[in-house]
Design an enzyme around this catalytic site. Structure first.
Site, PDB file in Angstrom:
ATOM      1  N   TYR A 184      27.349  37.750  41.396  1.00 42.32           N
ATOM      2  CA  TYR A 184      27.522  38.705  42.609  1.00 42.32           C
ATOM      3  C   TYR A 184      26.505  39.889  42.709  1.00 42.32           C
ATOM      4  O   TYR A 184      25.847  39.957  41.799  1.00 42.32           O
ATOM      5  CB  TYR A 184      28.983  39.277  42.572  1.00 42.32           C
ATOM      6  N   CYS A 185      26.063  40.214  44.164  1.00 44.25           N
ATOM      7  CA  CYS A 185      25.483  41.106  44.510  1.00 44.25           C
ATOM      8  C   CYS A 185      25.569  41.438  45.734  1.00 44.25           C
ATOM      9  O   CYS A 185      26.755  41.351  46.391  1.00 44.25           O
ATOM     10  CB  CYS A 185      23.759  40.274  44.285  1.00 44.25           C
ATOM     11  N   THR A 186      24.681  42.222  46.405  1.00 48.34           N
ATOM     12  CA  THR A 186      25.043  42.960  47.740  1.00 48.34           C
ATOM     13  C   THR A 186      25.428  41.868  48.843  1.00 48.34           C
ATOM     14  O   THR A 186      26.312  41.975  49.356  1.00 48.34           O
ATOM     15  CB  THR A 186      24.006  44.018  48.020  1.00 48.34           C
ATOM     16  N   ILE A 213      29.094  40.971  47.984  1.00 47.79           N
ATOM     17  CA  ILE A 213      30.100  41.888  48.071  1.00 47.79           C
ATOM     18  C   ILE A 213      30.219  42.264  49.430  1.00 47.79           C
ATOM     19  O   ILE A 213      31.465  42.565  49.947  1.00 47.79           O
ATOM     20  CB  ILE A 213      29.397  43.208  47.245  1.00 47.79           C
TER      21      ILE A 213
END
Length: 295
Positions: A184-186, A213
């Site tokens: 996961y990341c921004t 996210i």
């Protein structure tokens, strides 16, 4: 005054005439008075822009007219009108600098060989079905996770994205290679690349959080598996999905709860540091922690 917004987006698609695409994107943004950053590479586009809502809507419409960009998922958030000081449109070897440009393969559908995409609700379903066996793997810089992360997430000790390859090849995560991993990341771009990098290094069951996210927070707020604030790369620095957001960060001077980053006032340092409202007033160049200059 017209509402000000920020958009976050990326698209993986082969790009040949990068000079022409760069010129088109710069002229389009200048005409619409948009500020922010756009990165272009042979693999696609990655951008964050701020400006008037109608101007951003026009930008999206015009950008989607390019065949390779028509499927881009543009994510909206609130803006101030002063989120970015200038416009930068640059050409790089990678739109996410993992330091392995020759390794990444893309086609018109995106990254070839990446992890399976999971929508936010599907991430929750996976955790409900597989429990603690599921590993959340943070694809961001380690400092971003100080103020927010998924519950029990693995946060590699990386200061920049190019550090991930070395971390994965160090062997420290080999014990996770047979477990289900959700990267996961921004907004989705870093975890999409990382999922491919991990699969090429023997991680067997790798997923990526579709939309990052941002999309998860939009759907579940602080009632899901995400905890804390989201670090963002503009003048706002952080974003909370609800008034019930937990404060995970700690002030580096007094250990009080905080989610606010500031640049160290020491001009030699300028490292991002977490400070509470009280200690912010002590952020002067003569009061810098010596170790900041070497991090």
């Amino acid at each position: 005054m017209e509402p000000q917004k920020v958009i976050l987006y990326y698209g993986f698609t082969p790009l040949d005439d990068l000079g022409a695409v760069r010129l088109w994107q710069r002229e389009l943004c200048e005409r619409l008075d948009l500020k922010g950053r756009i990165l272009l590479s042979p693999h696609g586009i990655n951008g964050t822009l701020g400006g008037a809502m109608s101007a951003l809507a026009t930008y999206i419409k015009r950008t989607k007219e390019y065949p390779g960009f028509k499927g881009i998922d543009f994510k909206w958030s609130e803006g101030t009108g002063h989120d970015f000081p200038r416009l930068r449109v640059r050409v790089r070897d990678e739109i996410v600098t993992f330091g392995a440009p020759g390794e990444l393969e893309v086609d018109h559908r995106g990254v070839v060989g990446g992890g399976a995409r999971l929508k936010p609700s599907e991430v929750n379903e996976l955790v409900n079905a597989r429990g603690d066996d599921v590993v959340f793997f943070d694809a961001r810089n380690a400092f971003e996770a100080k103020i927010g992360r998924f519950k029990n997430a693995v946060v590699p000790d990386v200061k920049a994205t190019r550090d991930f390859v070395g971390e994965l090849e160090s062997g420290k995560f080999d014990h996770l290679k047979e477990r289900p991993i959700v990267t996961y990341c921004t907004g989705g771009v870093r975890c999409e690349v990382l999922s491919s990098v991990m699969k090429k290094r023997g991680f067997q069951e790798v997923y990526q959080l579709d939309g990052g996210i941002v999309r998860y927070g939009e759907e579940f707020g602080d009632d899901g598996l995400w905890e804390g604030s989201l670090y963002i790369f503009d003048s706002r620095m952080s974003h909370e999905f609800s008034d019930d957001s937990k404060t995970l960060g700690e002030c580096e001077r007094c250990a009080s709860p905080t989610s606010k980053f500031y640049n160290c006032a020491n001009l030699v340092c300028r490292k991002l540091i977490l400070l509470c409202a009280t200690c912010k007033g002590d952020n002067v160049s003569t009061n810098c922690s010596p170790q900041h200059q070497f991090l």
